[in-house]
Motif scaffolding. Structure first.
Motif, short mmCIF file in Angstrom:
data_model
loop_
_atom_site.label_atom_id
_atom_site.label_comp_id
_atom_site.label_asym_id
_atom_site.label_seq_id
_atom_site.Cartn_x
_atom_site.Cartn_y
_atom_site.Cartn_z
N ALA A 29 -25.88 14.87 26.24
CA ALA A 29 -24.94 13.93 26.83
C ALA A 29 -23.67 14.66 27.24
CB ALA A 29 -24.63 12.81 25.84
N PRO A 30 -23.14 14.39 28.43
CA PRO A 30 -22.01 15.18 28.94
C PRO A 30 -20.80 15.21 28.03
CG PRO A 30 -22.98 13.89 30.70
CD PRO A 30 -23.65 13.44 29.44
N LEU A 31 -20.34 14.07 27.53
CA LEU A 31 -19.12 14.06 26.73
C LEU A 31 -19.31 14.80 25.42
CD1 LEU A 31 -17.77 10.44 27.33
CD2 LEU A 31 -17.11 12.59 28.46
N GLU A 32 -20.49 14.61 24.77
CA GLU A 32 -20.74 15.30 23.51
C GLU A 32 -20.82 16.81 23.71
OE1 GLU A 32 -21.88 12.47 24.32
OE2 GLU A 32 -21.36 11.20 22.62
N LEU A 33 -21.48 17.22 24.79
CA LEU A 33 -21.60 18.65 25.02
C LEU A 33 -20.27 19.26 25.45
CD1 LEU A 33 -23.51 21.05 25.08
CD2 LEU A 33 -24.09 20.49 27.44
N LEU A 34 -19.53 18.53 26.27
CA LEU A 34 -18.24 19.05 26.74
C LEU A 34 -17.30 19.28 25.57
CD1 LEU A 34 -16.58 19.76 29.26
CD2 LEU A 34 -15.81 17.37 29.32
N ALA A 35 -17.38 18.42 24.56
CA ALA A 35 -16.51 18.57 23.39
C ALA A 35 -16.80 19.86 22.63
CB ALA A 35 -16.68 17.37 22.47
N VAL A 65 -14.84 17.87 35.12
CA VAL A 65 -16.22 17.65 34.66
C VAL A 65 -16.47 16.17 34.38
CG1 VAL A 65 -17.89 18.16 32.86
CG2 VAL A 65 -16.42 19.98 33.74
N VAL A 66 -15.51 15.55 33.69
CA VAL A 66 -15.66 14.12 33.37
C VAL A 66 -15.74 13.29 34.64
CG1 VAL A 66 -14.52 12.13 32.30
CG2 VAL A 66 -14.57 14.34 31.11
N ALA A 75 -25.71 17.33 30.67
CA ALA A 75 -24.91 18.54 30.80
C ALA A 75 -25.70 19.71 30.23
CB ALA A 75 -23.59 18.39 30.06
N VAL A 76 -25.48 20.90 30.74
CA VAL A 76 -26.21 22.10 30.32
C VAL A 76 -25.19 23.20 30.00
CG1 VAL A 76 -27.96 23.81 30.95
CG2 VAL A 76 -28.16 21.46 31.80
N LEU A 107 -23.86 20.09 35.46
CA LEU A 107 -24.46 18.78 35.21
C LEU A 107 -25.68 18.58 36.10
CD1 LEU A 107 -21.15 16.69 35.42
CD2 LEU A 107 -22.20 17.59 33.33
N SER A 108 -26.63 17.80 35.59
CA SER A 108 -27.77 17.38 36.43
C SER A 108 -27.83 15.87 36.42
CB SER A 108 -29.08 17.98 35.90
OG SER A 108 -29.42 17.39 34.66
#
Length: 958
Positions: free
Chosen positions: A505-511, A533-534, A549-550, A574-575
């Motif tokens: 998940a984008p937010l979890e990975l970005l953190a 990114v957000v 997110a990768v 991101l995909s």
């Protein structure tokens, strides 16, 4: 719903004692909250199983980590029975055949035949014509019953289809040894071995789980794979327990062990079986209207026959002759050919729909489709292609489009070089496998469809996942779970270093990232770049895409701690992916909107996903559709559900269970709606059966869905529904045409008899045997040809007719009286003209008098000839038949000619003359009859001309 036999298919729990593990009570309103079989149902599994520690699971289920011994398994097999669903009780064939004779028309005719036999035995001397009449009526009943029996012989097989979905074999531990056993031999307490690709054979509690993910679509309708764990979870409804797997679902990733907690009808699948078996098949609007019509016609026929009998007996007529006369009047009013004509006409509609990829299993469902006012449609596999597809990749601050749809690696990634490392990392962090096409199937994904979509995107960017895996073999894995919302893998590189690949998940990975990749350079992640990114992730989500997110990082060794793997990551990008709608669906939705048909999406998927798909296909167009979840439906009483359905023009029902679907369908039907329900999973079966029209997917649908439905879309295309509705409406119009055709000549049969009675003529102008010859000989083929009239261009440009609209509306009855009255005047004129021209007094006429035989032949031939012109007249409602084209329905012309030829045979063939008591007609007689028929067509053309000019449309429509 009747309870299952005690101890059927699940461990029963004794009353709690000092060492009893099961201390939790049953959850509130278990069935309503989709928790499976009610706790108070005998044999239902204990609801506390998901909350137990692994060691306590074995104790509670009286099992062992080594599995059951053969003796224990045999004892439980005897106690709980086989792990299968019972067959549906269908009743004997002879009972179904007898049911064909309970139709009101059949009852009236059977009674008539029996009474005619009785009259024949009482006659002195016995008249062979009376016996012929009795046999003819009985033959009509047998013919109609045979047609009906042939159409309805295929009974419900829903339960067998549910059982067929259960896998035939499974792998279990018995005495510590793995064995492959028939699935029906599973018993509660068995330890089952699971791996990716297995179908689950019973409801189980996981005790070991290594990256296990399952596809619960057959039960919940949710297309996404769901991760499973082995540890205890808080008390939740059974289907939401993350440590349980269920019969009829599939393992798409990982390996594990599970202990069987319920088998057979005690499973969640068994719950659906009970719901499906309990749901009554709804009568279609045409069934209801034909039944009402039969009651009215039978009542009128009986009343008219009784009145005439009461009038003629006091006049001195012989009792038996008067009775047979009255019976003939009653037979004249009963449309004996209607059941057969209706069935065969509907069969023509079935064949037409089959050519449009819609298989209809019940004839009456053809017409019901035409009155559909609401379509409750599933999402996955119905509106969409059930193939996740990456359509957008974001990296280096730029969005890159990905071409192509589905699992075929055909298409390209815009500026693929800039995102190749992102897609390579995502492909390495995947457990799915892409299966090349075969002669029967196209490209398929084995495993999680989301990961499959990432593999396809990598291949479109020029990567070979198998080659990349060989270059960087996996040495460790940290599976996805719903708390972290991440999945990580560790790979060894050729230089001896190790690298972690992470997606989630984008937010979890970005953190967990402290850097971002900028064109191959690791750049510190600032607040500005985080916001960028957000914003990119929000933009993708706003388009209805599922966003992943990768990221990656170097790690110190092959087995790093999870904290080292998922921290200080470098974000690659991101995909965005989605399950693409079928390309033809939007046009089909537009056609349904023009036709006044409301579309309600009913799905087990997430609300945001449902809304995105609904907007793409045109179901939702407004800014604020009503989106309601199953939990919100549970909080509403019936009045609240009614208000919701009435007040929401655009309605999406998400996260719903089979009970929710049935509740919605019932509420819509309560408001007079004719409801069609589409679906493809076993969870759809109860609603498919309960709906007015159940529509299942033929290619991707489950067996139980196909068997519960009355219509199967062979191409799985929602567009076929729109076409089928149009054909159904056309069938209804055609049914009205041939009803006008059939009933108008009943007036022509009855009026001469009434006139002869009032005039004191001692014999009938037309006999009952002649009437049966008209109804079944001369009328059936033209009626069928009217039923085969092609679909009119404007059929989908008007709203659906009201559910309560009568088949015999005022306009239809007026037209029947108009056309029938003209025919009646014509045949009365030719009959009495022939009688009076002979100069013989009424009292001197006998049944064998040549003049009488010629006169009744004129009446029968007059009805047949006028019906030929009548068939041409009723083809259109307002448009001139000459404008429509006299020869545009060649089958109708041919059928009319066959009827006239049959009438000629009755007039001229000696054998038929003996049966029908007819005589040969002269050419002048035929000319007179043709003139009366042409007069009828001219009168009907004049009526249409008046209607067109009153409405201000000289050319008019149909």
């Amino acid at each position: 719903m009747s309870p299952e036999p005690a101890d059927r298919g699940a461990i029963s729990h004794p009353a709690p004692g000092p060492t009893e593990l099961c201390t939790g009570g049953p959850p509130t309103d278990v069935m309503a909250s989709t928790t499976g079989p009610p706790r108070d149902q005998p044999g239902a599994p204990c609801p506390c199983i998901p909350s137990l520690a692994v060691s306590d699971v074995f104790t509670a289920l009286d099992a062992s980590p080594r599995g059951l011994t053969p003796a224990q398994a045999a004892a439980r097999q005897a106690r709980y029975g086989p792990n299968e669903l019972p067959g549906v009780g269908r009743g004997h064939v002879w009972m179904r055949l007898i049911a064909q004779f309970t139709d009101l028309f059949a009852v009236v005719l059977l009674v008539s035949s029996a009474i005619t036999f009785l009259a024949y035995t009482l006659e002195q001397p016995q008249d062979p014509a009376t016996l012929q009449l009795a046999l003819a009526i009985l033959g009509v009943v047998l013919l109609n019953a045979g047609i009906g029996f042939a159409q309805e012989y295929s009974a419900e097989r829903t339960a067998e289809s549910l059982q067929a979905m259960v896998p035939h074999t499974c792998r279990v531990l018995r005495d510590g040894e793995p064995r492959e056993l028939p699935a029906r031999d599973l018993v509660p307490g068995d330890v089952v071995l699971l791996e990716a690709g297995d179908a689950v054979s019973a409801d189980c509690r996981l005790v070991e789980a290594h990256e296990v993910a399952v596809n619960n679509a057959a039960l919940t309708g949710e297309s996404d794979a769901v991760a499973r764990v082995a540890g205890p979870v808080p008390a939740v409804p059974t289907l939401e327990a993350r440590n349980c797997v269920f019969m009829g679902t599939d393992v798409v990733a990982g390996t594990g062990k599970a202990v069987v907690s319920a088998t057979g009808t005690a499973t969640e699948f068994g719950r659906i079986f009970r719901l499906t078996a309990a749901a009554p098949r709804q009568k279609t609007p045409l069934q209801l209207q034909v039944a009402a019509m039969a009651r009215r016609v039978a009542g009128v026929a009986l009343a008219t026959g009784a009145i005439l009998f009461a009038v003629r007996v006091p006049s001195g007529q012989p009792f038996v002759d008067t009775f047979v006369f009255s019976l003939g009047v009653m037979v004249a009013l009963v449309p004996e050919g209607l059941p057969a004509t209706l069935s065969v006409s509907l069969a023509i509609g079935v064949r037409r729909m089959a050519r449009r990829h819609a298989l209809v299993k019940q004839l009456l469902a053809v017409e019901a489709l035409g009155s559909t006012s609401v379509v409750c449609t599933d999402k996955t596999g119905t509106l969409t292609q059930a193939e996740m597809t990456v359509v957008q990749v974001w990296a280096n601050g730029v969005s890159h489009a990905v071409a192509g749809v589905g699992y075929a690696p055909v298409g390209e990634v815009a500026d693929a070089g800039s995102v190749r490392e992102l897609l390579r990392t995502a492909a390495l962090c995947s457990n799915a496998r892409l299966v090349p096409p075969t002669s029967r199937d196209g490209w398929r994904v084995l495993g999680d469809t989301t990961e499959g979509a990432l593999l396809v995107a990598a291949m479109k960017a020029g990567l070979d996942p198998s080659v990349e895996e060989a270059r960087s073999p996996r040495v460790a894995e940290y599976p996805f779970d719903s708390v972290r919302k991440l999945m990580s893998t560790v790979h060894g590189d050729a230089d001896g270093t190790y690298r972690a690949c992470v997606k989630g998940a984008p937010l979890e990975l970005l953190a967990r990232c402290d850097a971002i990749d900028r064109e191959g350079t690791r750049t510190p992640l600032t607040e500005a770049s985080r916001a960028e990114v957000v914003a990119a992730a929000d933009d993708m989500a706003g388009q209805g895409l599922r966003v992943l997110a990768v990221a990656r990082r170097r790690v110190p060794g092959p087995r790093p701690a999870l904290g080292d793997v998922e921290s200080k990551l470098t974000l690659l990008g991101l995909s965005g992916m989605y399950d693409p709608p079928r390309p033809e669906v939007r046009d089909a939705v537009d056609a349904c909107r023009r036709a006044g048909i409301r579309i309600v999406m009913v799905t087990g998927d997430h609300p945001l996903t449902a809304e995105a798909v609904a907007r793409r296909v045109g179901i939702v167009r407004g800014p604020a559709p009503s989106i309601v979840t199953g939990a919100q439906l549970d909080a509403l009483n019936d009045d609240g559900v009614d208000a919701l359905l009435a007040g929401s023009a655009e309605l999406l029902l998400c996260r719903v269970s089979p009970e929710h679907k049935m509740r919605v369908v019932t509420a819509l039907q309560r408001h007079g709606e004719v409801v069609a329900v589409t679906g493809d999973g076993a969870n759809d079966a109860p609603a498919l059966k309960h709906a007015d029209i159940g529509v299942a997917m033929g290619a991707s649908g489950t067996d139980v869905a196909r068997e519960a439905a009355v219509m199967v879309l062979l191409d799985d295309s929602f567009a076929s529904i729109s076409t089928a509705v149009g054909l159904g409406r056309s069938v209804y119009r055609n049914i009205r045409k041939f009803l006008i055709y059939l009933f108008s000549h009943n007036i022509a049969e009855l009026v001469p008899i009434l006139v002869a009675t009032l005039a004191g003529f001692p014999l009938v102008p037309i006999t009952a045997v002649q009437i049966l010859a008209i109804d079944l000989g001369s009328d059936v083929l033209p009626a069928l040809a009217l039923g085969a009239e092609p679909m009119e261009a404007d059929v989908m440009d008007s709203p659906p007719r009201p559910r309560r609209e009568r088949l015999f509306s005022t306009a239809v009855m007026g037209r029947i009286l108009f056309l029938g009255g003209i025919q009646a005047l014509g045949v009365c004129a030719v009959f009495f003209w022939h009688i009076h021209a002979s100069g013989i007094p009424y009292a001197d006429f006998t049944r064998d008098d040549p003049v009488y035989r010629e006169a009744i032949t004129m009446v029968q031939a007059g009805i047949v000839v006028s019906q030929f012109f009548n068939a041409l007249a009723v083809r259109t409602d307002r448009q001139s038949v000459f404008r429509a084209g006299l020869l545009s329905n060649p089958w109708l012309i041919g059928a009319g000619c066959v009827g006239i030829a049959l009438m000629a045979a009755i007039s001229y063939a000696p054998a038929l003359q003996a049966i029908f008591n007819t005589a040969p007609l002269a050419p002048a007689d035929w000319a007179v009859l043709a003139a009366f028929g042409a007069l009828l067509l001219a009168a009907e053309e004049a009526r249409k001309w008046v209607l067109r000019h009153r409405s201000g449309s000289p050319k008019g429509g149909t």
